[in-house]
Enzyme design. Structure first.
Site, PDB file in Angstrom:
ATOM      1  N   SER A 209      15.634  45.447 -22.038  1.00  0.00           N
ATOM      2  CA  SER A 209      16.623  46.513 -21.887  1.00  0.00           C
ATOM      3  C   SER A 209      17.360  46.857 -23.166  1.00  0.00           C
ATOM      4  O   SER A 209      17.916  47.949 -23.272  1.00  0.00           O
ATOM      5  CB  SER A 209      17.647  46.114 -20.819  1.00  0.00           C
TER       6      SER A 209
ATOM      7  N   HIS B 198      13.472  48.254 -15.980  1.00  0.00           N
ATOM      8  CA  HIS B 198      13.393  49.395 -16.887  1.00  0.00           C
ATOM      9  C   HIS B 198      11.992  49.982 -16.988  1.00  0.00           C
ATOM     10  O   HIS B 198      11.815  51.011 -17.655  1.00  0.00           O
ATOM     11  CB  HIS B 198      13.886  48.988 -18.277  1.00  0.00           C
TER      12      HIS B 198
ATOM     13  N   LYS C 269      17.764  53.014 -12.438  1.00  0.00           N
ATOM     14  CA  LYS C 269      17.221  53.578 -13.681  1.00  0.00           C
ATOM     15  C   LYS C 269      16.344  54.780 -13.342  1.00  0.00           C
ATOM     16  O   LYS C 269      16.835  55.866 -13.103  1.00  0.00           O
ATOM     17  CB  LYS C 269      16.449  52.520 -14.459  1.00  0.00           C
TER      18      LYS C 269
END
Length: 406
Positions: free
Chosen positions: A180, A208, A239
């Site tokens: 990240s 992610h 996300k």
């Protein structure tokens, strides 16, 4: 007598208090490719909404319909009165999308990773990348297993730790898929091979990368052609899915065990109806609009090339997480402020999110950015770079300071 409220303030608190910049807890009054901050409109280049779905009309309308039908909250945990048909539909769709037998959705991504503690006890050993997300670190602590941290993406170190581990222990390798802060990927093919050789289970946090990587957006496993080779996948819906919530995807027997054993699931109110509906709508868009992934990667390639040409250190990133290493924490806050003055909102990342002297500016393009937005970001970095002297390379290996290993 000691006072539990009288402890010394954290290093981060002290740093911010001594700085003229205020990079954290800044209220925004609009969302999207551009945001309003203190009455100014600036480019948002520090948001994890990679595909730009959090304000997509189809997603917000799905959330609004669920809000009207179910209300704001489930007012209870999943195990009691908090399970809706929406949750079960989302779990079925996520299992099919990620490629597992079953899925469990949680209220946040942090809680999804904390649920892993229910798989662990003092008889087990966990082998974790030193740059793993804090929620994975906390899960191991909560589970009581021996915690062995290997240097970031270092397969040789991981292999030595596995070979030296005590016989008879349950072994679990845990890694982020796409890191990240650094923006690089775990070396999944090598990790899978080591897991097989040493009889270890493998958990990958796809927070992610699910929705972003792979031909169909199914994450780092698909990217490396290893779908089905990871024992358990965790992730977040905050996300690429533009919502909020977490997920665990894997064998049905393991998922059912977590449903009835994971404290972060049993003792927390269920994911709100609007969030579940929004995630479902986003999943449909992720499956039907691959051009969003192509667009955000195009922006990332342009940013990485442009920043490197300006003399900024962007590490080994090849993804839409673009780190700009500054090194010194105070200088990082200064750079953040100057970028904001130039009309670009980024993320100033200092310890404990990264190791000391590895402070960075985190830049994240979105699919809804235009070419002009990317030009404005690069122009701002060029302007700031001209005002700085030579920047020494940021020392050390990326990693969280609490995870430093010998």
């Amino acid at each position: 007598m000691a006072d539990v409220f009288g402890k010394e303030r954290s290093a981060l608190h002290r740093l911010v208090a001594q700085s003229a910049s205020r990079p954290y807890y800044r209220p925004l009054t609009a969302r999207g490719a551009e945001v309003e901050l203190d009455g100014r409109t600036v480019v948002m280049a520090g948001c994890n909404d990679y595909l730009g779905l959090s304000a997509d009309p189809r997603v917000t309308e799905a959330a609004a319909r669920a809000l009207r039908r179910y209300g704001v909250s489930c007012s209870g945990s999943r195990v009691l009165n908090g399970t809706l048909a929406l949750h079960e539909e989302l779990e079925g769709r996520l299992a099919a999308f990620v490629g597992g037998e079953a899925a469990l959705v949680t209220t946040t991504g942090f809680q999804a990773n904390l649920a892993l503690a229910a798989l662990l006890d003092e008889r087990d050993a966990v082998f974790a990348d030193m740059s793993n997300h804090a929620s994975l670190v906390d899960a191991v602590r909560l589970g009581g297993a021996a915690h062995h941290r290997y240097r970031h993406r270092d397969l040789g170190h991981l292999g030595r730790l596995l070979a030296a581990s005590e016989p008879g222990r349950g072994r679990l390798i845990v890694t982020d898929g796409m890191f990240s802060m650094e923006g690089d990927l775990c070396p999944l093919p090598g990790i899978v091979e080591l897991a097989r050789r040493h009889g270890a289970r493998l958990v990958v946090d796809g927070a992610h990368d699910i929705g972003l990587l792979g031909a169909r957006g199914r994450g780092v496993s698909e990217h490396f052609g290893l779908t089905g080779e990871v024992d358990l996948v965790t992730g977040t819906l905050s996300k690429c899915f533009g919502s909020v919530g977490g997920m665990l995807v894997g064998p049905a027997s393991v998922v059912e065990h977590l449903r009835h054993s994971a404290r972060s699931v049993l003792f927390s109110a269920a994911m709100p109806p609007a969030s579940a509906a929004a995630a479902l709508a986003s999943l449909r868009i992720i499956e039907s609009e691959p051009e969003r992934r192509r667009r955000v990667f195009g922006h990332a390639r342009r940013l990485l090339a442009g920043l490197r040409s300006l003399g900024w250190d962007t590490g080994d990133s090849t993804t839409p997480v673009v780190p700009v290493y500054v090194g010194d924490s105070r200088l990082c806050l200064r750079v953040w402020q100057e970028l904001l003055d130039a009309g670009v909102f980024t993320n100033a990342v200092v310890a404990p999110a990264v190791a000391r002297n590895r402070a960075l500016i985190r830049v994240t393009p979105q699919a809804i950015h235009t070419d002009d937005h990317i030009s404005r970001v690069l122009d701002a970095f060029a302007r700031v770079r001209r005002g700085l002297g030579p920047l020494p390379p940021a020392p050390g290996v990326p990693g969280r300071p609490e995870a430093v290993v010998a």
